[in-house]
Each structure stands twice: as C-alpha cells, then as structure tokens.
Write an enzyme that holds these catalytic residues in place. Structure first.
Site, PDB file in Angstrom:
ATOM      1  N   ASP A   1     -24.500  90.152 -53.234  1.00 45.05           N
ATOM      2  CA  ASP A   1     -25.086  91.369 -52.613  1.00 45.05           C
ATOM      3  C   ASP A   1     -24.595  91.651 -51.181  1.00 45.05           C
ATOM      4  O   ASP A   1     -25.397  91.993 -50.299  1.00 45.05           O
ATOM      5  CB  ASP A   1     -26.621  91.271 -52.610  1.00 45.05           C
TER       6      ASP A   1
ATOM      7  N   LYS B   1     -27.146  94.039 -60.743  1.00 45.76           N
ATOM      8  CA  LYS B   1     -28.382  93.323 -61.097  1.00 45.76           C
ATOM      9  C   LYS B   1     -29.619  94.049 -60.552  1.00 45.76           C
ATOM     10  O   LYS B   1     -29.650  94.451 -59.391  1.00 45.76           O
ATOM     11  CB  LYS B   1     -28.317  91.883 -60.556  1.00 45.76           C
TER      12      LYS B   1
ATOM     13  N   CYS C   1     -32.113  86.708 -52.633  1.00 48.91           N
ATOM     14  CA  CYS C   1     -31.242  86.800 -53.820  1.00 48.91           C
ATOM     15  C   CYS C   1     -30.328  85.595 -53.983  1.00 48.91           C
ATOM     16  O   CYS C   1     -29.990  85.215 -55.109  1.00 48.91           O
ATOM     17  CB  CYS C   1     -30.458  88.088 -53.776  1.00 48.91           C
TER      18      CYS C   1
HETATM   19  N1  TIU Z   1     -30.038  90.653 -51.947  1.00 52.27           N
HETATM   20  C1  TIU Z   1     -31.243  90.346 -51.506  1.00 52.27           C
HETATM   21  O1  TIU Z   1     -31.471  89.290 -50.953  1.00 52.27           O
HETATM   22  N2  TIU Z   1     -32.250  91.316 -51.649  1.00 52.27           N
HETATM   23  C2  TIU Z   1     -33.331  91.423 -50.816  1.00 52.27           C
HETATM   24  O2  TIU Z   1     -34.210  92.251 -51.021  1.00 52.27           O
HETATM   25  N3  TIU Z   1     -33.355  90.609 -49.732  1.00 52.27           N
HETATM   26  C3  TIU Z   1     -34.267  90.575 -48.716  1.00 52.27           C
HETATM   27  O3  TIU Z   1     -34.180  89.687 -47.896  1.00 52.27           O
HETATM   28  N4  TIU Z   1     -35.169  91.530 -48.644  1.00 52.27           N
END
Ligand code: TIU
Length: 241
Positions: free
Chosen positions: A37, A147, A180
């Site tokens: 991500d 995802k 994530c």
């Molecule tokens: N990619 C991921 O970690 N999504 C989140 O929502 N992370 C947060 O720390 N909010």
C-alpha cells in the site's frame, strides 16, 4: 496444503540474512518482495490517511529505502508484488464498520471512503489518490493485488498467485506497519509463508506502534516472522553473487 508442503525444499542458493530474532534463511528461488500500500492515499495530503486524522508526512522517510529495495529485487530478477488498498466505486466491498471509522469523521467536513477529495474519490480503485506513489510505481509486468481489507490475503487471489510463482518466503515492506503490513504478515504466517519485515522499509503514523509491531513480530522466537534492515538483506544476497 501449506505452500512449503506443496513445494518441498528449495534446491537453490540460500542467502542467510542477519535478522532478529535469528538469521533468516532465504531461498533465492522462493522469495518475493511484497510492498504494501505505498499509495498516495496514505502518503500524501488529501487522501485516506489524512482523512483518518493522521500526519501523513511521517511516512515519507522510508521512500528512498523502499526505492532501493525495489531496484535491488529488479536487478536480481526476483519477483516484486505490490498491493493497493482500494474499494469498488459502488462501495459494495466496503463494510460500514470500515467506512464509519476515523478520528476526523466526527467533523462535519470530514471525508469518508468514496467521498470526492482533492486527489479524487477517497480510497477508490483507479482514482488518482489511490495510485502508488511515482517513486516506487510498479513496472507493467509486476503483479498488483487490489485489496479491500487490511490483510492482503482477504478477498484477493494473492495466495494463488504466490503458489503459482512457487514463493514460500516474503520480504515485506510498506505502510502502515501496525495496520496493513502487520495484518498481511499474520495472514501470510497462517498460510505457511516465512516473512521478514524490513525495518527501514516500513513506517507508521505512530513511531511507537512501528516499534511495538517489530517487537511483536519477532517475539516468542519469531511468532509472526523476522525483522532485518534493507542493508543486511542486500548484503546476504550480494554475498551469493
Ligand atoms: N494500508 C494501511 O495500513 N491502511 C490503513 O488504513 N492504515 C492506517 O494506518 N490507517
């Protein structure tokens, strides 16, 4: 059937990465880099991370290290997999339990998933803000996993793709460490993958959560996996050349 049972032992070269809680044996022919991500939505202002109430600038520090890891894997002809957290435009894959959370959401002008923001609709696949940041953008032949959840295995074909590539070992980086990245590592661990988290290629909005996650991953003899620095990883592979 777990990946390791299914594939049997690697017969190839085995770099040994200096890691915690102990060295990580990393079969060259069974390893992939999994970048979680690295998207504008988390790393730039006006995206999902900021809408949740975070200072997104804290994530920028890892960009050069992630870039160097990416270049290293590409130069070694090793597989690279990118994930993107995103939802369908009709939000059919976004439960209210996700859409309704976030520290800013009590404010009247707060942006929620699917709302129009400065980089397009928040956390929606295909929007400008949902793209991976240009510094670590995927090459056309690199696998991207879209995802809807925090873990990269939930409602995706990642497990099938990894098995098709004969991957048993994952080198993991990306954001955010305790959300994530950690969710994905736990899912991977449950499915039989050996995971190493690259300490300087992952970041959190909360430094203390990053540190706690690293400790949680490698506690109890590596209950979830290993941690190491990018340089130690590169050194182990370079020694095999
Ligand atoms: N990619 C991921 O970690 N999504 C989140 O929502 N992370 C947060 O720390 N909010």
């Amino acid at each position: 059937m777990y990946c390791a049972d299914y594939l049997g032992a690697s017969g190839g070269a085995m770099p040994v990465i200096r890691a915690q809680p102990y060295d990580f044996d990393c079969p060259r022919d069974r390893v992939a880099l999994l970048l979680i991500d690295m998207q504008r939505d988390f790393m730039e202002t006006g995206g999902f991370g900021e809408a949740l109430g975070n200072d997104v600038s804290t994530l920028r520090a890892i960009v050069p290290t992630v870039q160097s890891l990416l270049e290293f894997f590409r130069a070694q002809n090793l597989p690279v997999i990118h994930t993107l957290e995103c939802h369908q435009p009709d939000l059919s894959d976004c439960p209210p339990s996700k859409r309704d959370r976030g520290t800013c959401l009590f404010e009247s002008n707060a942006l929620k998933i699917g709302d129009e923001g400065p980089m397009g609709r928040i956390l929606i696949r295909g929007e400008m803000g949902n793209a991976i940041i240009p510094e670590v953008a995927p090459l056309p032949d690199e696998l991207c996993i879209y995802k809807p959840g925090k873990g990269a295995f939930y409602n995706t074909n990642l497990d099938e793709e990894l098995k098709a590539l004969r991957i048993t070992h994952l080198i993991v980086g990306g954001v955010t460490t305790e959300v994530c990245v950690q969710s994905t590592m736990r899912e991977a661990n449950d499915r039989g993958y050996e995971c190493l988290l690259v300490e300087d290629a992952t970041e959190s909005y909360f430094p203390e959560f990053k540190q706690a996650t690293e400790e949680m991953v490698r506690a109890q003899g590596g209950i979830v996996g290993w941690t190491a620095t990018a340089n130690d990883l590169k050194a182990a592979f370079s020694q095999m050349d």
